[in-house]
Design a protein around this motif. Structure first.
Motif, PDB file in Angstrom:
ATOM      1  N   ASP A  36       0.859  -1.182   0.000  1.00 39.07           N
ATOM      2  CA  ASP A  36       0.000   0.000   0.000  1.00 39.07           C
ATOM      3  C   ASP A  36       0.899   1.237   0.000  1.00 39.07           C
ATOM      4  OD1 ASP A  36      -1.715   2.137   0.677  1.00 39.07           O
ATOM      5  OD2 ASP A  36      -2.841   0.945   2.134  1.00 39.07           O
TER       6      ASP A  36
ATOM      7  N   THR B 264      -4.356  -0.517  -8.736  1.00 45.01           N
ATOM      8  CA  THR B 264      -5.367  -0.125  -7.773  1.00 45.01           C
ATOM      9  C   THR B 264      -5.838  -1.383  -7.065  1.00 45.01           C
ATOM     10  OG1 THR B 264      -6.054   1.702  -9.179  1.00 45.01           O
ATOM     11  CG2 THR B 264      -7.605   0.995  -7.484  1.00 45.01           C
TER      12      THR B 264
ATOM     13  N   SER C  56      -8.338  -2.920  -3.545  1.00 44.17           N
ATOM     14  CA  SER C  56      -9.334  -2.602  -2.521  1.00 44.17           C
ATOM     15  C   SER C  56      -9.620  -3.829  -1.685  1.00 44.17           C
ATOM     16  CB  SER C  56     -10.622  -2.087  -3.177  1.00 44.17           C
ATOM     17  OG  SER C  56     -11.190  -3.070  -3.995  1.00 44.17           O
TER      18      SER C  56
ATOM     19  N   LEU D 149     -15.195  -0.227   2.454  1.00 40.27           N
ATOM     20  CA  LEU D 149     -14.269  -0.593   1.389  1.00 40.27           C
ATOM     21  C   LEU D 149     -13.095   0.381   1.404  1.00 40.27           C
ATOM     22  CD1 LEU D 149     -13.802  -2.519  -1.004  1.00 40.27           C
ATOM     23  CD2 LEU D 149     -14.890  -0.794  -2.453  1.00 40.27           C
ATOM     24  N   TYR D 150     -11.882  -0.168   1.513  1.00 40.37           N
ATOM     25  CA  TYR D 150     -10.660   0.632   1.478  1.00 40.37           C
ATOM     26  C   TYR D 150     -10.065   0.495   0.087  1.00 40.37           C
ATOM     27  CZ  TYR D 150      -5.873   2.118   2.550  1.00 40.37           C
ATOM     28  OH  TYR D 150      -4.666   2.764   2.553  1.00 40.37           O
ATOM     29  N   GLU D 151      -9.823   1.617  -0.579  1.00 40.01           N
ATOM     30  CA  GLU D 151      -9.231   1.615  -1.919  1.00 40.01           C
ATOM     31  C   GLU D 151      -7.922   2.385  -1.877  1.00 40.01           C
ATOM     32  OE1 GLU D 151     -12.310   1.652  -5.285  1.00 40.01           O
ATOM     33  OE2 GLU D 151     -13.173   2.965  -3.732  1.00 40.01           O
ATOM     34  N   THR D 152      -6.918   1.876  -2.598  1.00 42.95           N
ATOM     35  CA  THR D 152      -5.602   2.501  -2.580  1.00 42.95           C
ATOM     36  C   THR D 152      -4.812   2.097  -3.820  1.00 42.95           C
ATOM     37  OG1 THR D 152      -3.641   2.867  -1.187  1.00 42.95           O
ATOM     38  CG2 THR D 152      -4.484   0.617  -1.312  1.00 42.95           C
TER      39      THR D 152
END
Length: 171
Positions: free
Chosen positions: A113, A135, A137, A149-152
């Motif tokens: 991340d 990308t 998640s 929901l974690y997006e990075t």
């Protein structure tokens, strides 16, 4: 201060270990670990624990053989926070690399991340090089139990496990 040496063993993680792993994270994180243990029983992954003489895991992580083709993805690496920077993560990664080699695979891959850059320093020290980004998640549980929901962006790193390391002083 005298140095204290504690022997560590590396073994497959089991469902019986989960009650001792509250340090790993909230229930949703432990549920993902439980699923990884089930996948290990099916031969899709190796999921290992590093344990002191108590037998209780202080670090865990896996190697997923289902992706990408011809390689394994090292994932879900975690070391008990109070024992980070003691070489336990390095020991775990080397054990996972040995498992990958034993399967006849040449490459190990992992993702970091971009908001957690510290682990990338370790991986690069162990011979991983940046191979791209993507990308990603996943579900993340907050302290109050709310799941979101974690997006990075994730930096992808790769290591050739068959390469012969350079001797000190070579370039």
């Amino acid at each position: 201060m005298p140095e204290i040496v504690v022997p560590l063993t590396i073994r497959p993680l089991t469902h019986d270990d989960l009650p001792a792993m509250a340090w790993y994270g909230p229930p949703t994180a432990l549920a993902a670990v439980a699923e990884a243990i089930d996948r290990a029983h099916r031969g899709e992954v190796d999921y290992l624990a590093v344990c002191p003489p108590s037998g209780r895991p202080v670090a865990v992580g896996g190697a997923d053989y289902t992706k990408p083709p011809g390689a394994a993805t090292i994932w879900q690496l975690s070391v008990l926070e109070s024992l980070q920077s003691c070489g336990i993560g390095t020991l775990l990664i080397h054990a996972l690399e040995d498992r990958i080699r034993a399967r006849g695979l040449r490459w190990a891959e992992l993702g970091v991340d971009i908001n957690a850059a510290r682990p990338q320093v370790l991986y690069e020290r162990l011979g991983y090089t940046v191979s791209g980004s993507e990308t990603a998640s996943w579900n993340q549980e907050s302290a109050d139990g709310t799941v979101s929901l974690y997006e990075t962006q994730v930096t992808l790193l790769r290591k050739d496990l068959q390469a012969v390391p350079e001797a000190p002083g070579e370039s």
